[in-house]
Enzyme design. Structure first.
Site, PDB file in Angstrom:
ATOM      1  N   SER A 130     -11.448  -0.764   0.370  1.00  0.00           N
ATOM      2  CA  SER A 130     -10.091  -0.855   0.911  1.00  0.00           C
ATOM      3  C   SER A 130     -10.101  -1.218   2.381  1.00  0.00           C
ATOM      4  O   SER A 130      -9.178  -1.882   2.873  1.00  0.00           O
ATOM      5  CB  SER A 130      -9.369   0.490   0.761  1.00  0.00           C
ATOM      6  OG  SER A 130      -8.923   0.694  -0.546  1.00  0.00           O
ATOM      7  N   ASP A 182       0.837  -1.194   0.000  1.00  0.00           N
ATOM      8  CA  ASP A 182       0.000   0.000   0.000  1.00  0.00           C
ATOM      9  C   ASP A 182       0.871   1.243   0.000  1.00  0.00           C
ATOM     10  O   ASP A 182       1.957   1.259  -0.597  1.00  0.00           O
ATOM     11  CB  ASP A 182      -0.946  -0.025   1.201  1.00  0.00           C
ATOM     12  CG  ASP A 182      -2.284   0.610   0.893  1.00  0.00           C
ATOM     13  OD1 ASP A 182      -2.376   1.846   0.999  1.00  0.00           O
ATOM     14  OD2 ASP A 182      -3.226  -0.123   0.528  1.00  0.00           O
ATOM     15  N   HIS A 185      -3.494   5.907   3.955  1.00  0.00           N
ATOM     16  CA  HIS A 185      -4.271   4.745   3.499  1.00  0.00           C
ATOM     17  C   HIS A 185      -3.707   3.460   4.087  1.00  0.00           C
ATOM     18  O   HIS A 185      -4.433   2.648   4.677  1.00  0.00           O
ATOM     19  CB  HIS A 185      -4.248   4.731   1.965  1.00  0.00           C
ATOM     20  CG  HIS A 185      -5.208   3.782   1.327  1.00  0.00           C
ATOM     21  ND1 HIS A 185      -4.853   2.508   0.933  1.00  0.00           N
ATOM     22  CD2 HIS A 185      -6.520   3.928   0.998  1.00  0.00           C
ATOM     23  CE1 HIS A 185      -5.896   1.915   0.377  1.00  0.00           C
ATOM     24  NE2 HIS A 185      -6.922   2.754   0.395  1.00  0.00           N
ATOM     25  N   ASN A 202     -14.344   0.377  -5.820  1.00  0.00           N
ATOM     26  CA  ASN A 202     -15.383   1.342  -5.507  1.00  0.00           C
ATOM     27  C   ASN A 202     -15.977   1.893  -6.800  1.00  0.00           C
ATOM     28  O   ASN A 202     -15.862   3.078  -7.106  1.00  0.00           O
ATOM     29  CB  ASN A 202     -14.828   2.492  -4.669  1.00  0.00           C
ATOM     30  CG  ASN A 202     -14.187   2.002  -3.380  1.00  0.00           C
ATOM     31  OD1 ASN A 202     -14.620   1.010  -2.824  1.00  0.00           O
ATOM     32  ND2 ASN A 202     -13.156   2.688  -2.929  1.00  0.00           N
TER      33      ASN A 202
END
Length: 788
Positions: free
Chosen positions: A314, A106, A141, A240
């Site tokens: 996520s 990530d 994130h 998404n």
């Protein structure tokens, strides 16, 4: 659509990506972006937070280490997602991700955050620059995802699904021209290198909380293939996309090559409803590899400390990654493919029944995943791959003589059972040991059974007599039902007894079908003293009848003089029918040899020897499954009986029995039995002619057959190792009861007329059923019989 730059494929989180004058719209490039807000950093408690499901152990709990410190309620409540997936069940069971490395590919991680202190793997790196110095997270994130997976149980902030898991942070976020501060952009080649790095570093789980709609590069696909070939579980967000389309690589989860090795994850809200932004399986094979988890307004760790709220698939994905780490720590023998299968199999079904096009297989459920799947079994040997027996079919039904034996055996408390995945669970087998109910069955006392027809055809001759007798059971007028006595509608008659008898001056004999053990064993003194007077008195005066009730056979009595008779008897039990139901007694054979001697006009004595051989039973007990299904026994009994006439209608009687049982055959987990010693006794007084010439009253004190000395080796599985080897415990256990039943009975019988007879009982039992924990009980019975 993808843009190739210097052979690298890149994905953008959202918006427009422009490099070297080429522009492309990147849709749902980062699964954690669209569909929700990034939220604000907070340090205080949440204003609202749904309570998670109350913690509970799986039944039974897995073998797992205990958390160094249990999560506080405040930590748990700050992320409602933990309760939604039943993570508290894992905390209660001590399943915490210990020893499992989860790779998070990530935007990096906040290495100074105390939630991850001491658990960030030293092989964590920024795969773009190849340095550890650039591992810091400028977007938040990756840090948010890391908190959902593994925030510590430190009574601060939140707790992760697997608070003891190691975190391998692999920063793959692109840098340089065209990448704004805090923006997420992942090139396929960087992701491929990160996957390989995770595999080489020993990660068992890879969390991919990003995706794209464009095709993956060859290097990306090859890295995924290498990872799943090394038994690494890939957890990928579904994306998404408002259209509900699942992004890559999550959409690969439905392929035959990836089945059970890649899981796609969609997002639900706190009401377990699919999020409007979440990708969906859409039907077909992806339904079977698609799961959902909480992904709307999820609180987790923020860069610099405190908490923040974010939404997106996520943040649903790390709930599944943490759950996989929990299962691997609790059951290290499982492969990661098995863990993927298990998460799917144990998911809570949402939407239409079965795997559907919106929720796939449903919501992950850690409580269900920790609980046994399929039928439980007990390993018979030293390997989980060897023979085993079903736990549900494993039972030991102890005969009345064993009483409360094994009720407090610690060796049966923690036996290892295996589920369909060969996962070890600790079970208490004392519940598989059934014992005779010590309570009075008053309906048996008041109702003997159905009406009976019986007849005999006697004949006399010069030196003796002979006869033919029969007895049949007809329809019951009343039967025992769940709410008491109820009328029955049966109308068939069942043959109960058919026998021949005869005698002359030297010998008497009786042969037939349906004879009771008393027909062979009863001696003249005891028969005269107690016949048809005491309720279940034969359990004390003729304990043979507790092992073989009736059958086919016969007995002879030979006069050896004016005062002595020799008794010889043999009987084979038969599966006769009684009350229109098959008799449940085991196959058994009995041989009896006895001497009846009249010592004087007042004193009569009887000495008897009986041997009862049982097939698939031992001393009235039976076993199945892991306790063995072919145990057999031979019981030898020696009984001395006596009757003394006092005059005035009074008689004293006494009986004592000692027995020894040898147990052989398939004994299962109870092996190498010692010789089983048991005893029974009875004594009392009767009087004939109390209120009339032929009424009778009696007082008897006695002990039904009770094991006094018995031991066996209990051989049970207790644990397994990662190679499938089973460790067993062998312990010598006492199989004699702690309790001792003593019965006191006052009984009265009187014929009122040719067809009416009155019977009454007053009974007391101390430690009934030879159960030391059983309360003493009392019973009063009154019965009026009418012969039609």
């Amino acid at each position: 659509m993808a843009i190739h730059l210097f052979g690298r494929v890149m994905q953008r989180c959202r918006g427009i990506c422009c490099v070297s004058g080429l522009c492309a719209i990147a849709l749902a490039a980062c699964s954690g972006g669209g569909g929700g807000s990034s939220g604000s950093v907070t340090s205080g408690p949440p204003t609202t937070s749904p309570n998670p499901t109350a913690p509970s152990l799986p039944a039974p709990g897995p073998s797992a280490p205990i958390l160094p410190s249990a999560p506080s309620d405040a930590e748990i409540f700050r992320n409602y997602g933990l309760g939604t997936i039943n993570a508290p069940a894992a905390y209660s069971a001590g399943a915490n991700g210990n020893g499992v490395t989860v790779a998070i590919i990530d935007s990096g991680i906040d290495r100074d955050n105390q939630e991850f202190a001491g658990r960030i793997d030293s092989r964590s790196i920024d795969v773009v620059s190849g340095t550890t110095s650039a591992l810091g997270d400028t977007n938040g994130h990756g840090t948010h995802i890391a908190g959902i997976i593994g925030a510590a149980a430190n009574d601060s902030g939140i707790v992760g699904v697997s608070p003891e898991a190691r975190i391998l942070a692999l920063r793959a976020n692109a840098r340089g021209d065209g990448v704004g501060p805090g923006e997420l952009l992942f090139f396929d080649d960087d992701v491929a290198r990160a996957i390989d790095r995770a595999a080489d570093s020993g990660a068992k789980i890879i969390n991919l909380s990003f995706g794209k709609l464009e095709a993956l590069s060859g290097s990306y696909e090859a890295a995924l293939a290498r990872a799943v070939a090394r038994d690494i579980l890939i957890i990928a967000s579904a994306g998404n996309d408002p259209s509900g389309q699942t992004t890559l690589p999550a959409s690969l989860a439905g392929s035959s090559e990836a089945r059970g090795r890649i899981l796609a994850v969609g997002a639900v809200d706190s009401s377990e409803t699919i999020a409007g932004f979440s990708g969906q399986p859409g039907g077909g094979v992806l339904n079977e590899a698609f799961l959902v988890a909480p992904g709307v307004d999820i609180r987790s760790t923020a860069v610099g400390g405190g908490l923040e709220t974010r939404s997106g698939t996520s943040f649903a994905t790390p709930h599944v990654s943490g759950a996989a780490a929990v299962l691997k720590s609790a059951f290290p023998s499982l492969t990661m493919r098995q863990i993927g299968d298990l998460l799917v199999a144990a998911a809570k079904d949402l939407g239409p029944p079965g795997a559907d096009s919106i929720y796939g297989r449903g919501l992950i459920d850690l409580r269900a995943a920790l609980a046994p799947q399929g039928g439980m079994s007990l390993a018979s040997g030293n390997s989980v791959a060897g023979s085993s027996t079903s736990l549900s079919e494993t039972e030991l039904s102890l005969g009345a003589a064993f009483g409360d034996a094994l009720s407090s055996s610690a060796a049966l408390d923690r036996v290892m059972a295996l589920d369909a995945y060969d996962r070890p669970y600790s079970v208490d087998l004392t519940g598989q040991v059934q014992r005779r109910s010590p309570s009075f069955q008053l309906d048996d006392l008041l109702i003997d059974g159905p009406g009976q027809h019986q007849a005999s055809m006697p004949a006399s001759f010069a030196d003796g007599s002979a006869g033919l007798g029969w007895q049949a059971e007809e329809t019951r007028l009343w039967d025992r039902g769940p709410t008491g006595f109820q009328q029955t509608d049966q109308d068939s008659a069942v043959l109960h007894r058919f026998d021949f008898s005869g005698s002359d001056q030297e010998i008497s004999w009786r042969f037939g079908y349906g004879l009771g053990a008393g027909s062979l064993v009863s001696s003249a003194p005891m028969h005269d003293a107690t016949a048809d007077l005491f309720w279940q008195g034969s359990a004390m005066t003729m304990p043979e009848s507790t092992l073989i009730e009736r059958g086919i056979g016969g007995a002879t009595r030979h006069r050896l003089g004016e005062r002595t008779e020799l008794v010889l008897g043999m009987m084979q039990s038969d599966q006769m029918e009684s009350f229109d139901q098959e008799d449940s007694q085991a196959d058994a054979r009995m041989f009896h040899l006895g001497l009846d001697h009249r010592a004087s006009e007042r004193l009569r004595l009887a000495l008897g020897f009986s041997q009862v051989d049982e097939d698939e039973a031992f001393l009235g007990s039976s076993s199945d499954g892991a306790f063995g299904d072919d145990a057999s026994a031979s019981t030898r009994m020696m009984t001395l009986r006596g009757d003394y006439t006092l005059g005035g209608g009074f008689n004293l009687f006494a009986s004592g029995t000692v027995a020894q049982t040898s147990i052989g055959g398939d004994q299962g987990m109870l092996q190498d039995w010692s010789a089983v010693q048991s005893q029974a006794f009875a004594m009392g007084v009767t009087r004939t002619g109390v209120f009339g010439s032929i009424d009778r009253i009696g007082l008897m004190v006695g002990q039904p057959l009770r094991v006094s000395d018995a031991s066996a080796t209990l051989d049970v599985p207790t644990s397994r190792d990662l190679d499938g080897n089973v460790e067993r415990s062998r312990e010598r256990v006492d199989v004699a009861p702690e309790g001792r039943e003593i019965d006191v009975q006052l009984s009265y019988r009187a014929p009122l007329s040719e067809r009416f007879r009155l019977g009454s009982w007053l009974m007391y039992r101390r430690e009934p059923g030879h159960d030391a924990e059983a309360d003493d009980d009392y019973a009063i019975g009154l019965r009026l019989d009418h012969q039609f």
